[in-house]
Design a protein around this motif. Structure first.
Motif, PDB file in Angstrom:
ATOM      1  N   ASP A 153      79.678 -55.555   6.632  1.00  0.00           N
ATOM      2  CA  ASP A 153      80.086 -55.632   5.229  1.00  0.00           C
ATOM      3  C   ASP A 153      80.129 -54.240   4.621  1.00  0.00           C
ATOM      4  OD1 ASP A 153      78.540 -58.774   4.180  1.00  0.00           O
ATOM      5  OD2 ASP A 153      80.331 -58.332   5.369  1.00  0.00           O
ATOM      6  N   PRO A 154      81.040 -53.981   3.699  1.00  0.00           N
ATOM      7  CA  PRO A 154      81.133 -52.665   3.058  1.00  0.00           C
ATOM      8  C   PRO A 154      80.021 -52.481   2.051  1.00  0.00           C
ATOM      9  CG  PRO A 154      82.711 -54.187   2.082  1.00  0.00           C
ATOM     10  CD  PRO A 154      82.080 -54.910   3.216  1.00  0.00           C
ATOM     11  N   ASP A 155      78.817 -52.322   2.547  1.00  0.00           N
ATOM     12  CA  ASP A 155      77.657 -52.218   1.661  1.00  0.00           C
ATOM     13  C   ASP A 155      76.926 -50.925   1.966  1.00  0.00           C
ATOM     14  OD1 ASP A 155      75.534 -52.573   0.060  1.00  0.00           O
ATOM     15  OD2 ASP A 155      74.930 -54.522   0.878  1.00  0.00           O
ATOM     16  N   VAL A 185      80.555 -47.664  -2.497  1.00  0.00           N
ATOM     17  CA  VAL A 185      81.417 -48.693  -1.930  1.00  0.00           C
ATOM     18  C   VAL A 185      81.143 -50.074  -2.525  1.00  0.00           C
ATOM     19  CG1 VAL A 185      82.053 -49.896   0.194  1.00  0.00           C
ATOM     20  CG2 VAL A 185      81.653 -47.419   0.214  1.00  0.00           C
ATOM     21  N   GLU A 231      83.844 -52.371  -4.471  1.00  0.00           N
ATOM     22  CA  GLU A 231      84.221 -53.707  -4.024  1.00  0.00           C
ATOM     23  C   GLU A 231      84.057 -54.718  -5.146  1.00  0.00           C
ATOM     24  OE1 GLU A 231      85.621 -54.673  -1.182  1.00  0.00           O
ATOM     25  OE2 GLU A 231      85.757 -52.527  -0.698  1.00  0.00           O
ATOM     26  N   LYS A 233      86.994 -54.342  -7.443  1.00  0.00           N
ATOM     27  CA  LYS A 233      88.200 -54.968  -6.901  1.00  0.00           C
ATOM     28  C   LYS A 233      88.194 -56.476  -7.152  1.00  0.00           C
ATOM     29  CE  LYS A 233      88.816 -51.553  -3.198  1.00  0.00           C
ATOM     30  NZ  LYS A 233      88.772 -51.332  -1.733  1.00  0.00           N
TER      31      LYS A 233
END
Length: 812
Positions: free
Chosen positions: A306-308, A576, A580, A583
């Motif tokens: 995950d983009p974490d 990030v 997210e 978005k």
């Protein structure tokens, strides 16, 4: 020796009542008894007396000799021989009475001796049980004291460990990725906005907090505690776990292990002399944690792909601690604090907010409100919502009021019409009664039928008009209630923001970073809201000037932007996870664009006073305001994974120690109750001469019938007079007065009941029971009312069959 003058001899007045020698030729001294008449002291010297030969207990003063009354059964006290000898009958009755009394005494005395012997053994055994229980209680109390020390040590060790985890797993992560690039001023604005959102999330009808609770709790987490003396001039103090007599340790422990929200000394539970003092709020009421997160539930972790940006450890939530002693000694001190005194005079506004400025001419507060709270870009959509809904609320309230007034007027009109109709019908009835002719012609009948049809038609038309005019205001009232709740939530957020701006003045950047990290953890603010806050406080991110009006206040920041290259964050800021979240917000904005240009859209410039009133509750986002949602594991997995481990961290060892301590305390309480019951059963640890006798009367009730009443005496209870044969109710004659006394003149035991029902125009009723020897059975034998509302009852019981009774009534 008493000397009497000659002229007072045989003068018809008894000067010598004990022997009557001054009145031998009159009857003035007849009727005197041994000891003199009532009221005559026994200090007077007694004169010679006369004893009846066959009645050893009958002794007469000489004044009763030859007085014409036969006192002795054989008549020897009257020398004229006029008294018959009735000794056989008299002595037989006396012997029978005496035999019965001796039999009662023998049986009662035997039982009395047996019962007192049992009571003596009971007292001895009970006192031994009490001593054993007291020894056990002392031993358990020592264990409690040792466990208390162990709990304090474990508490300190655990909180040190927790503080280290907070610093490395939360502060360092957020500092490096999110907070460090912000300036001190921006951090203050960031925290102010976080508090504002938290205030809107936390608002409900019972929450009247006047301070940003989450900032206060974050301060405790970060070791920063504000004084409570003045809300508008609060100063912060940086504490460590070892300082300030363990205040920080106690505050964090309350929040972590007792699931409370406390941030000051005044809110801590203190115990003085064994009594618990209730918590007091700083400047608002005490709040329990109402967190939607379930710390005991294991939520799914974020996948590594995950983009974490946040690290996630799989460490156990519970800290086991160790057995090393912690040298710090914990002492409790109380601080006297003041509270802000701001009264709420506007029930329709958030408590304290509007009146804070209406009633307090504080330029600093007004300036902060205008510039730092309501004047920010973050608050624009909120102010627009308040402005638009104020006008709408006024229109709705006026419509409801006008509708209710019209309904009331119509009801009054209908009532008048109904009354007029009834009067007309009465007039017609009277006219028909006056007409004595039984035959009516056909024209009159037709006219009457036509009139009835016209009235029926008129009623139907009136009913149709009423149905058309009826307007149900229920839906409008629901819309009005919802609008006011949203307004109150916004004002509550303003109040939190005002509090934060004041509390954060003069803070160092490192302290602000710690506070921001801790406040985010304790709040329910999620990453989408953080993205929006950053866009409102960082000019580099910049709003889209060509998108100044949109149905959503977020639209002007879409699509999400990074800092320019070379700017702070190196083109990788915001981080990030925040991007997210942005978005996701922008996608919703696009999806909701189809609903734009509605009557309640932020971009609609139509005159609000001419729009049709809404028919349903306004959707979220009306007039550009979206009430923030609380953070959950589902809507914000990033923040959840960052904070959950620390928020759910507890000390398993401390919990185990506290459970053992509570078990011991429960056992001590049980022992205390047992000891008290044992003491009560024997009449206390110190017995008196009547304790054994009284023991066998306790908690018993006795009844006797006298005349038209039943009398019930309950030892340790009430005395009651009831109508004969009835159950329950009755007149209260008094409550038992604890203890037993003795009438030394008669050897009777005495029990009393006092403070009964008040007599009409008289005293409170009372009852007294006199107990004499009466065999094995205890019973009431008579009742009377010698004085108004004062009752005397006679009892017989074995408890009175003692040696004194034998000497006084049997031996002679």
């Amino acid at each position: 020796m008493k000397t009497i003058a000659d002229n007072r001899i045989n003068d018809g007045y008894c000067d010598c009542p004990f022997d009557g020698l001054d009145e031998t030729q009159t009857d003035a001294c007849s009727g005197s008894t041994i000891g003199g008449w009532p009221g005559i002291s026994e200090q007077y010297e007694r004169s010679p007396t006369f004893q009846c030969p066959q009645q050893r207990n009958k002794i007469l003063p000489v004044s009763r000799l030859n007085d014409g009354v036969c006192d002795c059964c054989d008549g020897v006290d009257e020398s004229n021989g006029n008294c018959p000898d009735v000794c056989d009958e008299v002595l037989a009755a006396e012997r029978a009475e005496r035999a019965a009394l001796e039999q009662k005494f023998s049986a009662g005395s035997h039982r009395r001796i047996t019962d007192l012997s049992k009571y003596k053994a009971l007292v001895k055994n009970t006192l031994q049980q009490i001593r054993t229980n007291e020894d056990d209680m002392t031993s358990k109390q020592h264990q409690v004291n040792r466990l208390t020390e162990d709990i304090i040590n474990e508490q300190s060790l655990f909180l040190k460990h927790r503080r280290n985890e907070f610093q490395t797993k939360v502060v360092d992560v957020l500092s490096n990725s999110l907070l460090r690039p912000l300036t001190e001023e921006e951090l203050v604005r960031f925290l102010t906005a976080v508090c504002q959102i938290a205030g809107e999330i936390d608002y409900n009808d019972s929450n009247t907090a006047t301070t940003c609770v989450l900032l206060r709790l974050g301060g405790v987490e970060a070791g920063i505690v504000w004084n409570d003396e003045d809300y508008t001039n609060a100063t912060a103090e940086r504490l460590s776990l070892e300082q300030n007599d363990g205040l920080l340790v106690q505050l964090i422990d309350e929040n972590v292990h007792n699931n409370k929200k406390v941030w000051s000394q005044n809110q801590l539970t203190t115990k003085e002399e064994g009594e618990e003092e209730s918590r007091r709020r700083l400047d608002d009421r005490y709040h329990d944690v109402d967190d939607d997160d379930d710390d005991d539930e294991d939520f799914d972790e974020i996948d590594d792909d995950d983009p974490d940006i946040y690290d996630d450890d799989d460490d156990d939530d519970d800290y086991d601690g160790d057995d090393d002693e912690y040298d710090e000694q914990m002492e409790e001190k109380r601080r006297k604090r003041k509270k802000i005194n701001i009264k709420n005079n506007d029930d329709n506004s958030i408590p304290y907010y509007d009146t804070l400025f209406n009633n307090n001419n504080n330029n600093l507060l007004q300036s902060i409100r205008t510039d730092q709270v309501e004047g920010t870009l973050f608050s624009q959509s909120r102010l627009q919502f308040l402005s638009n809904t104020n006008a709408l609320i006024q229109r709705i309230e006026k419509t409801i009021a006008d509708t209710n007034t019209a309904k009331k007027e119509k009801e009054e009109q209908q009532q008048q019409q109904q009354e007029q109709k009834e009067d007309n019908e009465n007039d017609e009835t009277k006219k028909d009664d006056a007409d004595t002719s039984k035959d009516s012609d056909d024209d009159n009948v037709a006219e009457e039928e036509k009139k009835q049809e016209e009235e029926k038609k008129q009623e139907e038309e009136t009913q149709t008009e009423d149905n058309e005019d009826d307007f149900d205001t229920t839906q409008l009232e629901q819309i009005l209630s919802d609008l006011k709740k949203r307004q109150k939530a916004i004002k509550h957020g303003f109040l939190y923001a005002l509090s934060a701006n004041i509390l954060l003045s003069n803070q160092l950047k490192d302290d602000l970073i710690d506070l921001a990290a801790a406040t985010l953890m304790h709040s329910q603010v999620h990453t989408e809201q953080v993205w929006y806050i950053l866009n409102t406080i960082l000019p580099e991110l910049g709003a889209d000037e060509n998108n100044t009006c949109a149905s959503s206040p977020f639209a002007k920041f879409c699509p999400p932007k990074l800092m320019p290259e070379g700017a702070r964050g190196g083109g990788n800021y915001p981080p990030v996870a925040i991007m997210e979240a942005g978005k996701a917000v922008c996608k919703r904005v696009i999806d909701e664009a189809a609903t734009a240009n509605t009557p309640y859209d932020a971009c609609n410039n139509d005159d609000n006073t001419t729009q049709d009133l809404p028919t349903t509750v306004l959707p979220d986002g009306s007039y550009g305001y979206y009430r923030p949602n609380a953070r959950t594991p589902e809507n914000d997995p990033a923040f959840h994974s960052l904070f959950h481990l620390l928020q759910s961290m507890t000390s398993a060892k401390k919990k185990e120690l506290e459970e053992r301590k509570q078990t011991l305390q429960d056992e001590i309480e049980s022992l205390e109750t047992k000891i008290k019951d044992l003491e009560t059963n024997i009449g206390g640890r110190k017995q008196n001469e009547f304790s054994g006798e009284y023991h066998y009367l306790r908690n018993q009730c006795f009844i006797v019938t006298a005349g038209k009443y039943d009398y019930e005496l309950c030892v340790d209870g009430k005395a009651t007079q009831r109508d004969k044969g009835t159950q329950g109710g009755g007149t209260n004659l008094g409550k038992f007065k604890e203890g037993m006394t003795i009438d030394k003149d008669t050897n009777r035991r005495v029990l009393k009941w006092t403070n009964g029902a008040k007599c009409w125009n008289g005293p409170a009723r009372s009852a007294t029971a006199y107990i004499t020897c009466g065999g094995e059975e205890t019973k009431l034998i008579s009742a009377e009312e010698p004085e108004t509302c004062t009752y005397a009852l006679q009892m017989e019981s074995h408890i009175a069959c003692d040696e004194d009774f034998f000497e006084r009534y049997i031996k002679q």
